[in-house]
Design a protein around this motif. Structure first.
Motif, short mmCIF file in Angstrom:
data_model
loop_
_atom_site.label_atom_id
_atom_site.label_comp_id
_atom_site.label_asym_id
_atom_site.label_seq_id
_atom_site.Cartn_x
_atom_site.Cartn_y
_atom_site.Cartn_z
N ALA A 1 0.83 -1.22 0.00
CA ALA A 1 0.00 0.00 0.00
C ALA A 1 0.86 1.26 0.00
O ALA A 1 0.42 2.32 -0.47
CB ALA A 1 -0.93 0.00 1.22
N VAL A 2 2.09 1.14 0.50
CA VAL A 2 2.95 2.34 0.61
C VAL A 2 3.36 2.85 -0.78
O VAL A 2 3.06 4.01 -1.12
CB VAL A 2 4.17 2.05 1.53
CG1 VAL A 2 5.13 3.23 1.54
CG2 VAL A 2 3.69 1.70 2.94
N PRO A 3 4.00 2.02 -1.63
CA PRO A 3 4.34 2.54 -2.97
C PRO A 3 3.10 2.87 -3.80
O PRO A 3 3.12 3.83 -4.59
CB PRO A 3 5.14 1.39 -3.61
CG PRO A 3 4.83 0.17 -2.81
CD PRO A 3 4.55 0.65 -1.42
N ARG A 4 2.03 2.11 -3.60
CA ARG A 4 0.79 2.42 -4.36
C ARG A 4 0.32 3.83 -4.01
O ARG A 4 -0.01 4.64 -4.88
CB ARG A 4 -0.28 1.39 -4.03
CG ARG A 4 -1.58 1.59 -4.81
CD ARG A 4 -2.62 0.54 -4.53
NE ARG A 4 -2.28 -0.77 -5.06
CZ ARG A 4 -1.99 -1.85 -4.32
NH1 ARG A 4 -2.01 -1.79 -3.00
NH2 ARG A 4 -1.71 -3.00 -4.90
N ARG A 5 0.31 4.13 -2.70
CA ARG A 5 -0.13 5.45 -2.23
C ARG A 5 0.74 6.58 -2.78
O ARG A 5 0.27 7.70 -2.98
CB ARG A 5 -0.01 5.42 -0.70
CG ARG A 5 -1.04 6.17 0.07
CD ARG A 5 -0.81 5.97 1.57
NE ARG A 5 -1.59 4.90 2.13
CZ ARG A 5 -1.08 3.89 2.88
NH1 ARG A 5 0.21 3.82 3.16
NH2 ARG A 5 -1.86 2.97 3.35
N LEU A 6 2.02 6.26 -3.03
CA LEU A 6 2.96 7.31 -3.44
C LEU A 6 3.12 7.41 -4.95
O LEU A 6 3.99 8.15 -5.43
CB LEU A 6 4.33 7.04 -2.78
CG LEU A 6 4.36 7.27 -1.27
CD1 LEU A 6 5.70 6.81 -0.69
CD2 LEU A 6 4.10 8.73 -0.90
N GLY A 7 2.32 6.66 -5.70
CA GLY A 7 2.37 6.81 -7.15
C GLY A 7 3.42 5.96 -7.83
O GLY A 7 3.73 6.18 -9.02
#
Ligand code: COA
Length: 187
Positions: free
Chosen positions: A154-160
């Motif tokens: 979820a972290v890289p997804r959230r950051l684009g």
């Protein structure tokens, strides 16, 4: 690049300050005893995903790890950070791994259980991605995580970041499925 050619990247800052007093910085030797306490208090939380958190750690073992980490800083091959709250308490770890070829930094992270769910790692990763973008010779940042580790992905997804591929990987921690996601961003 031949297989034995070591990629080295320099200019990585030892300290990055975030809002609300969160500090991401290189460990000093005095951090190691409190780090062992935090890791040992969080073993059940870390065990599913972190291969190094399967058994309680000792200060002696971690001092060896710290010296190895220091060598990474000195020779430009690996950069380990602690994450500290506004009171100076260790709440997690992060860092840049250099193991994906020239121009690529891989960000890794973990948090103590009581620091999860507050956006801390997203903010740390956002800041470290910006740091990477400011470094000569770095063109891309990656985050690798098991497909089952949904909080991590979820972290890289959230950051684009973009999920560029999945690939098989040896299972090294009990929560893993053996398939890794490779997330990437151009910086
Ligand atoms: C992976 C790990 C670091 C992720 O931690 P996390 O707390 O989920 O991630 P963040 O710190 O970015 O927090 C995100 C959460 O805070 C919320 N949040 C609050 N303020 C936020 C902000 N300003 N920005 C982003 N998210 C925010 C998000 O909505 C999200 O909430 P959710 O719990 O309802 O999904 C943590 O689960 C962990 O340590 N796991 C064990 C070790 C591990 O797996 N490491 C990774 C190996 S690849």
């Amino acid at each position: 690049m031949s297989v034995d050619e070591v990629v080295r990247i320099f200019g990585v800052p030892e300290r990055v300050e975030l809002a609300e007093g969160i500090v991401v910085r290189r460990y000093v030797e005095e951090d190691i005893a409190p780090l062992v306490d935090v890791v040992n208090a969080n073993l059940e939380h870390l065990k599913p995903w972190m291969p190094w958190a399967q058994e309680p750690q000792t200060v002696e073992q971690q001092l060896d790890w710290f010296r190895e980490a220091d060598r990474g800083w000195a020779d430009g091959t690996n950069y380990v950070y602690g994450i500290f709250d506004a009171d100076g308490r260790i709440i997690g770890g992060s860092g840049f791994h250099i193991r994906n070829g020239p121009g690529v930094l891989e960000i890794g992270y973990w948090l103590a259980a009581d620091a999860v769910g507050k956006g801390i790692i997203t903010r740390v990763t956002e800041a470290l991605t910006a740091v990477a973008g400011g470094l000569d010779d770095v063109t891309r940042v990656e985050i690798h995580c098991d497909v089952g580790n949904v909080r991590s992905s979820a972290v890289p997804r959230r950051l684009g970041y973009t999920l560029v591929r999945t690939e098989p990987r040896e299972i090294v921690a009990p929560g893993e499925t053996g398939t890794h996601e490779i997330w990437s961003i151009t910086v």
